[in-house]
Design a protein around this motif. Sequence first.
Motif, short mmCIF file in Angstrom:
data_model
loop_
_atom_site.label_atom_id
_atom_site.label_comp_id
_atom_site.label_asym_id
_atom_site.label_seq_id
_atom_site.Cartn_x
_atom_site.Cartn_y
_atom_site.Cartn_z
N GLU A 15 -31.19 -18.28 75.93
CA GLU A 15 -32.11 -17.27 76.44
C GLU A 15 -33.54 -17.78 76.46
OE1 GLU A 15 -31.98 -13.29 74.97
OE2 GLU A 15 -29.80 -13.25 74.95
N THR A 16 -33.90 -18.56 75.48
CA THR A 16 -35.30 -19.00 75.37
C THR A 16 -35.66 -20.15 76.30
OG1 THR A 16 -34.68 -20.47 73.55
CG2 THR A 16 -35.50 -18.28 72.97
N GLY A 17 -34.69 -21.00 76.64
CA GLY A 17 -35.05 -22.17 77.43
C GLY A 17 -34.15 -22.48 78.60
N GLY A 18 -33.07 -21.73 78.75
CA GLY A 18 -32.15 -22.01 79.84
C GLY A 18 -31.38 -23.30 79.62
N LEU A 19 -30.92 -23.87 80.71
CA LEU A 19 -30.18 -25.14 80.64
C LEU A 19 -31.16 -26.30 80.60
CD1 LEU A 19 -27.45 -24.47 83.34
CD2 LEU A 19 -27.09 -24.70 80.88
N PRO A 20 -30.77 -27.41 79.99
CA PRO A 20 -31.63 -28.59 80.00
C PRO A 20 -31.91 -29.06 81.43
CG PRO A 20 -29.84 -28.86 78.42
CD PRO A 20 -29.54 -27.62 79.21
N GLU A 21 -33.07 -29.61 81.65
CA GLU A 21 -33.47 -30.09 82.98
C GLU A 21 -32.47 -31.09 83.54
OE1 GLU A 21 -35.24 -30.24 86.46
OE2 GLU A 21 -35.79 -28.86 84.87
N LYS A 22 -31.89 -31.92 82.68
CA LYS A 22 -30.90 -32.91 83.12
C LYS A 22 -29.70 -32.24 83.78
CE LYS A 22 -27.96 -36.65 81.55
NZ LYS A 22 -27.49 -37.47 80.46
N ILE A 34 -28.89 -15.43 89.63
CA ILE A 34 -28.71 -13.99 89.84
C ILE A 34 -30.00 -13.47 90.47
CG2 ILE A 34 -28.33 -11.77 88.72
CD1 ILE A 34 -26.93 -13.35 86.45
N PRO A 35 -29.91 -12.86 91.64
CA PRO A 35 -31.14 -12.36 92.27
C PRO A 35 -31.77 -11.24 91.44
CG PRO A 35 -29.22 -12.09 93.73
CD PRO A 35 -28.73 -12.61 92.43
N VAL A 48 -26.01 -10.07 79.37
CA VAL A 48 -25.94 -9.37 80.66
C VAL A 48 -25.65 -10.36 81.78
CG1 VAL A 48 -27.27 -8.03 82.34
CG2 VAL A 48 -27.41 -7.47 79.91
N SER A 49 -26.32 -11.50 81.76
CA SER A 49 -26.11 -12.53 82.78
C SER A 49 -24.67 -13.04 82.78
CB SER A 49 -27.06 -13.70 82.57
OG SER A 49 -28.40 -13.27 82.65
N VAL A 50 -24.14 -13.31 81.60
CA VAL A 50 -22.76 -13.77 81.48
C VAL A 50 -21.81 -12.71 82.02
CG1 VAL A 50 -20.90 -14.38 79.87
CG2 VAL A 50 -23.19 -15.35 79.57
#
Length: 67
Positions: A15-22, A34-35, A48-50
């Motif tokens: 939640e705090t950082g999302g996926l790594p940039e790589k 998700i729009p 909620v996103s999941v």
Amino acid sequence: DWAFADDDCLIFGRETGGLPEKVHRENWDRCVTIPMLNPKVRSLNLAVSVGIVLYEALRQTGAFRKT
């Protein structure tokens, strides 16, 4: 729009950082977003996103109809 397949693997970031940039860099053509239709809403929490993405993946692949 995204077409999910039976063998897809869903990966969600923190939640705090999302996926790594790589991960974004190496999989940019397979990332789904998700729009956000309401400009007053900054983001959705991870649960909620999941739920949204998993429901759509199961709906598209017919998992709800399988017994």
